[in-house]
Design a protein around this motif. Structure first.
Motif, PDB file in Angstrom:
ATOM      1  N   PRO A 287      25.307  39.920  45.162  1.00  0.00           N
ATOM      2  CA  PRO A 287      26.750  40.063  44.905  1.00  0.00           C
ATOM      3  C   PRO A 287      27.309  39.000  43.959  1.00  0.00           C
ATOM      4  N   SER A 288      26.829  37.767  44.069  1.00  0.00           N
ATOM      5  CA  SER A 288      27.386  36.717  43.202  1.00  0.00           C
ATOM      6  C   SER A 288      27.143  37.034  41.728  1.00  0.00           C
TER       7      SER A 288
ATOM      8  N   VAL B 225      27.289  40.012  40.323  1.00  0.00           N
ATOM      9  CA  VAL B 225      28.089  41.133  39.813  1.00  0.00           C
ATOM     10  C   VAL B 225      29.564  40.939  40.171  1.00  0.00           C
ATOM     11  N   GLN B 226      29.943  39.687  40.409  1.00  0.00           N
ATOM     12  CA  GLN B 226      31.344  39.410  40.725  1.00  0.00           C
ATOM     13  C   GLN B 226      32.221  39.707  39.517  1.00  0.00           C
ATOM     14  N   THR B 227      33.286  40.478  39.719  1.00  0.00           N
ATOM     15  CA  THR B 227      34.237  40.761  38.639  1.00  0.00           C
ATOM     16  C   THR B 227      35.647  40.412  39.123  1.00  0.00           C
ATOM     17  N   GLY B 228      36.632  40.609  38.283  1.00  0.00           N
ATOM     18  CA  GLY B 228      38.019  40.376  38.664  1.00  0.00           C
ATOM     19  C   GLY B 228      38.622  39.147  38.021  1.00  0.00           C
TER      20      GLY B 228
END
Lengths: 254, 254
Positions: free
Chosen positions: A209-210, A212-215
């Motif tokens: 997950p780290s 593919v972190q977006t935002g």
């Protein structure tokens, strides 16, 4: 095996169904509430009881699947000191039930259960622990009857596993709920973000997950974050959540 | 339509692919980085450019898909004042690009994109907005070519939609990452909680998340929460996140 379920909640319901489907006999279902006991017992062709004095002494395994804070008390009332007693809690130590029997274990399915939603047990990791090597082996074998993902994990590690599950599952679900409320306030439908929720979880099946972190926080887009916080100013609870999570993302993104 | 992509990131990549697959012509792909422009242009049989002076004036729609904080500047450099210029940002107002053209719009696909992961655009909600009714209609029609879920949403509501998406998607993903780190510290595999992540998101496709909230905070199991916080004492960032989310769940659960 001859299985006796002590408890009739979500875990007992799904676990009982999976064990029965795998060919095990569910002899009895106990619940403090006679109606609950009857409802689950009828699904499992078992005998419902609402008094521990009626517990059948012919079981091979007694699965204590009740609220975490009731486990120790219930265990101390368990009448058969040489019968295998296991609990199904992620967060309760094995020792919490040792007053109940000399043979104890843990049988913890790592999943979130709702009574209304059927679930494929084969994909559910089950971690087990026994008060002896032979009990661990027995529980691992029983777990393998219903799941493809089984592992022996001690109490200390299991508690950490449960903590991780709280972050990944309970907390995420609460964020979904907040998102739903934010949308509802503007008459926007929750359906608009359901695909996003599904895809975010789908990505986590494949990637770390780290990575593919977006935002806005991952982009260090402080302008957008300021505008979001401004919008949340009158919702202190959401404001605090937004702030603490965004700061954590900023700190953990290169 | 003859489409020109200004930008070559995740959104431009997936959107360009979907529009091409729906029969639209991608004439050019612009990126400041000539290699990025070439890479995406070759996928889309388009001409790569890295200078806005080379922009083809024959496009029907110019899709500005760059970082949020670059949108306004890029728009002011847009050379064709009577050509349709749209941005793809959830959080940027339509007015941010009005200096670029008299015909502007927003074409916002509500999804999280990674270049490496293919995605089915038909399930992705696309919300659009135009500087006139006819532009809104045109964008709605273009959106319908690639998605089954399209809606006209104004800038104010779109910003709220984006905020909700940050909670449901960006923040959840960060919680997955924290869970992964908590597990790794104990040599536990992230695979153990992947099914839980998938199921939590799957539940949210069917139920209102607040109605299927589980975990220690939802049960008001303060003993477990205390033990979790104790474990996190030396990780202030995770401690704060645990506390603020648990309090919010406690406050919002009957």
């Amino acid at each position: 095996m001859k299985v006796i379920l002590i408890g009739s909640g979500n875990v007992a319901t799904h676990l009982g169904g999976a064990l029965k489907a795998a060919g095990h006999d569910i002899l009895q279902v106990w619940s403090r509430n006679a109606n609950h006991a009857s409802a689950l017992a009828s699904l499992l062709s078992a005998v419902p009881i609402d008094n521990l004095d009626d517990l059948n002494d012919n079981g091979d395994i007694y699965i204590l699947s009740v609220a975490d804070d009731a486990i120790a008390d219930m265990a101390s009332d368990f009448p058969f000191k040489d019968k295998l007693l296991v609990h199904t809690s992620g967060t309760t130590e094995l020792d919490a039930i040792k007053s109940g029997s000399s043979l104890t274990g843990v049988f913890y399915p790592l999943q979130t259960f709702s009574k209304q939603k059927p679930i494929d047990f084969r994909n559910i990791p089950i971690v087990v622990e026994g008060s002896s090597e032979s009990i661990s082996s027995l529980l691992l074998s029983l777990a393998s009857d219903i799941s493809d993902k089984t592992e022996v994990v001690n109490s200390e590690k299991r508690r950490v596993l449960h903590l991780a599950a709280v972050f990944a599952c309970n907390f995420s679900n609460h964020l979904y709920a907040i998102a739903g409320e934010i949308l509802a306030e503007q008459q926007l439908n929750f359906d608009l973000i359901r695909p996003l929720i599904a895809e975010t979880a789908a990505k986590a099946q494949v990637y770390a997950p780290s990575q593919v972190q977006t935002g806005p926080a991952a982009r260090k887009d402080f302008g957008t974050m300021e505008r979001h916080l401004l919008y949340l100013e009158n919702k202190q609870e959401w404001y605090k959540i937004y702030k603490v999570l965004s700061e954590s993302i900023v700190n953990n993104t290169q």
